[in-house]
Design a protein around this motif. Structure first.
Motif, PDB file in Angstrom:
ATOM      1  N   SER A   1     -24.741   8.958  17.182  1.00  0.00           N
ATOM      2  CA  SER A   1     -23.825  10.096  16.999  1.00  0.00           C
ATOM      3  C   SER A   1     -22.459   9.839  17.625  1.00  0.00           C
ATOM      4  CB  SER A   1     -24.425  11.378  17.584  1.00  0.00           C
ATOM      5  OG  SER A   1     -24.360  11.373  19.006  1.00  0.00           O
ATOM      6  N   ARG A   2     -22.406   8.903  18.545  1.00  0.00           N
ATOM      7  CA  ARG A   2     -21.147   8.547  19.210  1.00  0.00           C
ATOM      8  C   ARG A   2     -20.504   7.330  18.550  1.00  0.00           C
ATOM      9  NH1 ARG A   2     -19.301  12.668  21.772  1.00  0.00           N
ATOM     10  NH2 ARG A   2     -18.249  11.392  23.304  1.00  0.00           N
ATOM     11  N   GLU A   3     -20.951   7.064  17.308  1.00  0.00           N
ATOM     12  CA  GLU A   3     -20.373   6.029  16.450  1.00  0.00           C
ATOM     13  C   GLU A   3     -20.618   4.605  16.932  1.00  0.00           C
ATOM     14  OE1 GLU A   3     -16.289   7.443  15.729  1.00  0.00           O
ATOM     15  OE2 GLU A   3     -17.087   8.626  14.050  1.00  0.00           O
ATOM     16  N   ALA A   4     -21.795   4.377  17.502  1.00  0.00           N
ATOM     17  CA  ALA A   4     -22.193   3.013  17.843  1.00  0.00           C
ATOM     18  C   ALA A   4     -22.271   2.195  16.557  1.00  0.00           C
ATOM     19  CB  ALA A   4     -23.552   3.017  18.541  1.00  0.00           C
ATOM     20  N   THR A   5     -21.907   0.940  16.646  1.00  0.00           N
ATOM     21  CA  THR A   5     -21.981   0.058  15.486  1.00  0.00           C
ATOM     22  C   THR A   5     -23.424  -0.402  15.281  1.00  0.00           C
ATOM     23  OG1 THR A   5     -21.637  -1.961  16.768  1.00  0.00           O
ATOM     24  CG2 THR A   5     -19.647  -0.805  15.968  1.00  0.00           C
ATOM     25  N   GLN A   6     -23.674  -1.003  14.133  1.00  0.00           N
ATOM     26  CA  GLN A   6     -25.005  -1.553  13.867  1.00  0.00           C
ATOM     27  C   GLN A   6     -25.344  -2.626  14.908  1.00  0.00           C
ATOM     28  OE1 GLN A   6     -25.565  -3.058   9.886  1.00  0.00           O
ATOM     29  NE2 GLN A   6     -27.770  -3.195  10.148  1.00  0.00           N
ATOM     30  N   GLU A   7     -24.380  -3.420  15.275  1.00  0.00           N
ATOM     31  CA  GLU A   7     -24.592  -4.450  16.279  1.00  0.00           C
ATOM     32  C   GLU A   7     -24.896  -3.823  17.641  1.00  0.00           C
ATOM     33  OE1 GLU A   7     -21.817  -4.386  14.208  1.00  0.00           O
ATOM     34  OE2 GLU A   7     -22.678  -5.856  12.831  1.00  0.00           O
ATOM     35  N   ASP A   8     -24.185  -2.748  17.990  1.00  0.00           N
ATOM     36  CA  ASP A   8     -24.470  -2.026  19.235  1.00  0.00           C
ATOM     37  C   ASP A   8     -25.916  -1.555  19.260  1.00  0.00           C
ATOM     38  OD1 ASP A   8     -21.772  -2.207  20.047  1.00  0.00           O
ATOM     39  OD2 ASP A   8     -21.286  -0.202  19.257  1.00  0.00           O
TER      40      ASP A   8
ATOM     41  N   GLN B   1     -28.508  -2.699  17.466  1.00  0.00           N
ATOM     42  CA  GLN B   1     -29.444  -3.828  17.536  1.00  0.00           C
ATOM     43  C   GLN B   1     -29.581  -4.312  18.976  1.00  0.00           C
ATOM     44  OE1 GLN B   1     -27.589  -6.380  14.614  1.00  0.00           O
ATOM     45  NE2 GLN B   1     -28.924  -5.646  12.974  1.00  0.00           N
ATOM     46  N   SER B   2     -28.471  -4.374  19.682  1.00  0.00           N
ATOM     47  CA  SER B   2     -28.486  -4.780  21.085  1.00  0.00           C
ATOM     48  C   SER B   2     -29.230  -3.753  21.933  1.00  0.00           C
ATOM     49  CB  SER B   2     -27.053  -4.949  21.581  1.00  0.00           C
ATOM     50  OG  SER B   2     -27.032  -5.282  22.937  1.00  0.00           O
ATOM     51  N   PHE B   3     -28.984  -2.477  21.671  1.00  0.00           N
ATOM     52  CA  PHE B   3     -29.676  -1.408  22.396  1.00  0.00           C
ATOM     53  C   PHE B   3     -31.185  -1.537  22.222  1.00  0.00           C
ATOM     54  CE2 PHE B   3     -31.741   2.768  22.004  1.00  0.00           C
ATOM     55  CZ  PHE B   3     -31.612   3.216  23.306  1.00  0.00           C
ATOM     56  N   TYR B   4     -31.645  -1.625  20.976  1.00  0.00           N
ATOM     57  CA  TYR B   4     -33.079  -1.711  20.716  1.00  0.00           C
ATOM     58  C   TYR B   4     -33.691  -2.975  21.327  1.00  0.00           C
ATOM     59  CZ  TYR B   4     -32.680   2.160  17.383  1.00  0.00           C
ATOM     60  OH  TYR B   4     -32.453   3.390  16.796  1.00  0.00           O
ATOM     61  N   ALA B   5     -32.963  -4.068  21.302  1.00  0.00           N
ATOM     62  CA  ALA B   5     -33.482  -5.326  21.851  1.00  0.00           C
ATOM     63  C   ALA B   5     -33.635  -5.257  23.365  1.00  0.00           C
ATOM     64  CB  ALA B   5     -32.561  -6.482  21.467  1.00  0.00           C
ATOM     65  N   GLY B   6     -32.885  -4.378  24.001  1.00  0.00           N
ATOM     66  CA  GLY B   6     -32.900  -4.295  25.460  1.00  0.00           C
ATOM     67  C   GLY B   6     -33.872  -3.298  26.042  1.00  0.00           C
TER      68      GLY B   6
ATOM     69  N   TYR C   1     -22.942   4.346  11.609  1.00  0.00           N
ATOM     70  CA  TYR C   1     -22.561   3.036  11.066  1.00  0.00           C
ATOM     71  C   TYR C   1     -22.930   2.877   9.599  1.00  0.00           C
ATOM     72  CZ  TYR C   1     -27.389   1.519  12.043  1.00  0.00           C
ATOM     73  OH  TYR C   1     -28.747   1.398  12.092  1.00  0.00           O
ATOM     74  N   TRP C   2     -23.839   3.724   9.082  1.00  0.00           N
ATOM     75  CA  TRP C   2     -24.186   3.639   7.654  1.00  0.00           C
ATOM     76  C   TRP C   2     -23.445   4.678   6.820  1.00  0.00           C
ATOM     77  CZ3 TRP C   2     -27.676   5.243  11.369  1.00  0.00           C
ATOM     78  CH2 TRP C   2     -28.127   6.545  11.280  1.00  0.00           C
ATOM     79  N   GLY C   3     -22.526   5.429   7.471  1.00  0.00           N
ATOM     80  CA  GLY C   3     -21.631   6.297   6.718  1.00  0.00           C
ATOM     81  C   GLY C   3     -21.960   7.773   6.701  1.00  0.00           C
ATOM     82  N   LEU C   4     -22.962   8.221   7.437  1.00  0.00           N
ATOM     83  CA  LEU C   4     -23.331   9.641   7.480  1.00  0.00           C
ATOM     84  C   LEU C   4     -22.436  10.360   8.484  1.00  0.00           C
ATOM     85  CD1 LEU C   4     -25.362  11.810   6.519  1.00  0.00           C
ATOM     86  CD2 LEU C   4     -26.785  11.152   8.470  1.00  0.00           C
ATOM     87  N   THR C   5     -21.820  11.459   8.051  1.00  0.00           N
ATOM     88  CA  THR C   5     -20.917  12.210   8.917  1.00  0.00           C
ATOM     89  C   THR C   5     -21.492  13.589   9.203  1.00  0.00           C
ATOM     90  OG1 THR C   5     -18.993  11.046   8.037  1.00  0.00           O
ATOM     91  CG2 THR C   5     -18.569  13.151   9.151  1.00  0.00           C
ATOM     92  N   TYR C   6     -21.616  13.912  10.488  1.00  0.00           N
ATOM     93  CA  TYR C   6     -22.079  15.217  10.966  1.00  0.00           C
ATOM     94  C   TYR C   6     -21.196  15.647  12.130  1.00  0.00           C
ATOM     95  CZ  TYR C   6     -26.827  14.896   8.827  1.00  0.00           C
ATOM     96  OH  TYR C   6     -27.901  14.822   7.985  1.00  0.00           O
ATOM     97  N   THR C   7     -21.235  16.942  12.409  1.00  0.00           N
ATOM     98  CA  THR C   7     -20.674  17.397  13.677  1.00  0.00           C
ATOM     99  C   THR C   7     -21.665  16.995  14.768  1.00  0.00           C
ATOM    100  OG1 THR C   7     -21.775  19.553  13.678  1.00  0.00           O
ATOM    101  CG2 THR C   7     -19.592  19.427  12.596  1.00  0.00           C
ATOM    102  N   MET C   8     -21.219  17.024  15.994  1.00  0.00           N
ATOM    103  CA  MET C   8     -22.127  16.688  17.094  1.00  0.00           C
ATOM    104  C   MET C   8     -23.292  17.677  17.153  1.00  0.00           C
ATOM    105  SD  MET C   8     -21.373  13.846  18.468  1.00  0.00           S
ATOM    106  CE  MET C   8     -22.383  13.928  19.937  1.00  0.00           C
ATOM    107  N   TYR C   9     -23.033  18.924  16.814  1.00  0.00           N
ATOM    108  CA  TYR C   9     -24.134  19.897  16.795  1.00  0.00           C
ATOM    109  C   TYR C   9     -25.133  19.545  15.690  1.00  0.00           C
ATOM    110  CZ  TYR C   9     -26.731  24.244  16.868  1.00  0.00           C
ATOM    111  OH  TYR C   9     -27.747  25.169  16.949  1.00  0.00           O
ATOM    112  N   GLU C  10     -24.645  19.136  14.533  1.00  0.00           N
ATOM    113  CA  GLU C  10     -25.544  18.733  13.457  1.00  0.00           C
ATOM    114  C   GLU C  10     -26.351  17.490  13.851  1.00  0.00           C
ATOM    115  OE1 GLU C  10     -23.509  20.033   9.287  1.00  0.00           O
ATOM    116  OE2 GLU C  10     -22.408  18.559  10.492  1.00  0.00           O
ATOM    117  N   TRP C  11     -25.739  16.579  14.611  1.00  0.00           N
ATOM    118  CA  TRP C  11     -26.493  15.420  15.095  1.00  0.00           C
ATOM    119  C   TRP C  11     -27.649  15.875  15.974  1.00  0.00           C
ATOM    120  CZ3 TRP C  11     -26.640  11.018  12.872  1.00  0.00           C
ATOM    121  CH2 TRP C  11     -25.509  10.451  12.272  1.00  0.00           C
ATOM    122  N   LEU C  12     -27.414  16.892  16.794  1.00  0.00           N
ATOM    123  CA  LEU C  12     -28.487  17.401  17.653  1.00  0.00           C
ATOM    124  C   LEU C  12     -29.632  17.957  16.808  1.00  0.00           C
ATOM    125  CD1 LEU C  12     -29.527  17.927  20.511  1.00  0.00           C
ATOM    126  CD2 LEU C  12     -28.292  20.125  20.453  1.00  0.00           C
TER     127      LEU C  12
END
Length: 154
Positions: A58-65, A67-72, A111-122
């Motif tokens: 929701s904070r616009e992490a990239t796909q690479e970000d 992948q790194s998060f999940y790997a860690g 990163y795949w193009g879905l746009t929401y408000t932060m409340y909608e992300w919640l």
């Protein structure tokens, strides 16, 4: 918008997941009811990461970000899964409770193009947790005859 209410519902779902985890054994984590799909442990690990991962998305992490998060991150035992579920929820809760009304209404794009408000992300995070909780329950009940016999809703 009531973030507190949505966060409460996420917490209810996560606490019932912890109750489910308390009704299974370590060896259940390896069970894979469908070939090439998540095992119970892999599904639980995914659920444990939802609050933190979806916050990053929701904070616009990239796909690479991501992948790194999940790997860690790794939650391979029942205790680590429960700790991760709660820690990641409280991180999410703290982050959301510190957002201003303006920030809650601001739009962000995944990163795949879905746009929401932060409340909608919640709201999406809430739906995501409940979706996978239902999957977990169905796997245990219908594939392994392990009904945790817990209340799933308040």
């Amino acid at each position: 918008m009531s973030c507190e209410s949505v966060l409460h519902q996420i917490e209810v779902a996560l606490k019932t997941i912890i109750e489910i985890v308390d009704n299974i054994e370590e060896e259940d984590l390896q069970k894979r009811p469908t070939p090439n799909k998540h095992s119970i442990g892999e599904l639980l690990e995914h659920i444990a990461l939802i609050c933190k991962a979806d916050w990053h998305i929701s904070r616009e992490a990239t796909q690479e970000d991501m992948q790194s998060f999940y790997a860690g991150v790794s939650y391979k035992t029942l205790d680590k899964l429960k700790d991760g579920l709660l820690a990641n929820f409280y991180t999410l809760k703290n982050n959301y409770m510190n957002l201003s009304a303006e920030e809650l209404n601001s739009q962000t794009t995944s990163y795949w193009g879905l746009t929401y408000t932060m409340y909608e992300w919640l709201l999406e995070i809430l739906a995501h947790v409940y979706h996978h909780r239902g999957q977990l329950h169905a796997m245990l009940v219908h594939c392994y005859n392990k009904d945790p016999k817990i209340l799933m809703f308040e």
